[in-house]
Design an enzyme around this catalytic site. Structure first.
Site, PDB file in Angstrom:
ATOM      1  N   LYS A  68      38.059  25.990  38.517  1.00  0.00           N
ATOM      2  CA  LYS A  68      39.412  25.797  39.046  1.00  0.00           C
ATOM      3  C   LYS A  68      40.340  26.925  38.603  1.00  0.00           C
ATOM      4  O   LYS A  68      41.374  26.714  37.972  1.00  0.00           O
ATOM      5  CB  LYS A  68      39.971  24.435  38.632  1.00  0.00           C
ATOM      6  CG  LYS A  68      39.162  23.260  39.177  1.00  0.00           C
ATOM      7  CD  LYS A  68      39.790  21.929  38.780  1.00  0.00           C
ATOM      8  CE  LYS A  68      39.012  20.764  39.357  1.00  0.00           C
ATOM      9  NZ  LYS A  68      37.670  20.610  38.742  1.00  0.00           N
ATOM     10  N   ASN A  74      44.981  39.787  39.021  1.00  0.00           N
ATOM     11  CA  ASN A  74      44.030  40.636  38.301  1.00  0.00           C
ATOM     12  C   ASN A  74      43.035  39.787  37.510  1.00  0.00           C
ATOM     13  O   ASN A  74      41.823  40.048  37.517  1.00  0.00           O
ATOM     14  CB  ASN A  74      44.785  41.585  37.375  1.00  0.00           C
ATOM     15  CG  ASN A  74      43.854  42.554  36.668  1.00  0.00           C
ATOM     16  OD1 ASN A  74      43.223  43.407  37.296  1.00  0.00           O
ATOM     17  ND2 ASN A  74      43.769  42.433  35.350  1.00  0.00           N
TER      18      ASN A  74
END
Length: 236
Positions: A68, A74
């Site tokens: 999850k 990034n």
């Protein structure tokens, strides 16, 4: 793989929500060839279970690493690259557009399939209101489904109760994977938006995630086979 070509066995994902890798491996041995896909979530991953991912993949099993992911782009991107390198078949990203776009870009040509988590099956309208969301669960799920399809995700994690509405909104654009599956007579536990295997499949779900009703059963192999039989009957 399209849902029409899946066997009933391939539609069942068993969640190894177990506290140690040793206990998880014993469960895999007990289930044997009845199960082809296993989900490894946070409990097992953070208890030393990540090496089990490679062992399962080497044994010919598909692995669903349920992390999850939600972070800055990034960080999400690098996490997806690392997960893809492990030989994982599925992983999850919370269905926020920024996170999904980062995951799709980082996945590239890897075989890893990305599933967007719409709204956790332990949440209902009251929980969303408490968290500051306006509208009801179905509104948020459908909005995230549309975004996931547009961004290029492979599928969604959604409750069985939203499957039919998602299919009506976006057709077969995404694979729908449904947790919160409880065979008739099983306790719901902390799941607030649950359904039986039959109801979920007939609503349009592709794969079902089942943990406690199988791994807590006196005979997990028999429990898994029973659910597979119910799926086969529902597909009909």
């Amino acid at each position: 793989m399209g849902s029409a070509s899946m066997t009933a066995r391939e539609r069942l994902i068993i969640g190894l929500d177990i506290g140690t890798p040793e206990a998880a491996e014993r469960m895999v041995e007990r289930l044997g060839e009845a199960v082809s896909i296993y989900k490894i979530g946070m409990q097992l991953a953070f208890s030393g279970g990540l090496p089990l991912v490679r062992r399962l993949a080497t044994a010919g099993k598909d692995v669903f690493l349920d992390m999850k992911l939600l972070d800055i782009p990034n960080t999400v991107g690098h996490a997806v690259e690392a997960i893809a390198a492990m030989g994982v078949t599925y992983t999850t990203i919370h269905a926020y557009p920024q996170a999904m776009r980062a995951a799709v870009a980082a996945r590239g040509d890897a075989r890893l399939r990305l599933l967007g988590v719409t709204v956790l099956t332990s949440l209902d309208a009251g929980d969303l209101a408490e968290a500051g969301y306006a509208g009801d669960v179905s509104d948020l799920v459908l909005r995230r489904a549309e975004q996931a399809a547009a961004i290029g995700m492979d599928g969604l994690i959604c409750s069985p109760q939203e499957v039919a509405a998602i299919r009506a909104r976006i057709g077969n654009a995404l694979e729908l994977v449904t947790p919160g599956i409880r065979p008739s007579g099983a306790a719901a536990g902390d799941q607030k938006r649950a359904a039986t295997p039959t109801a979920a499949i007939r609503a349009g779900a592709d794969r079902l995630v089942v943990a406690r009703p199988v791994i807590s059963a006196a005979d997990p192999h028999a429990a898994a086979r029973s659910i597979i039989a119910e799926i086969a009957a529902a597909v009909g």
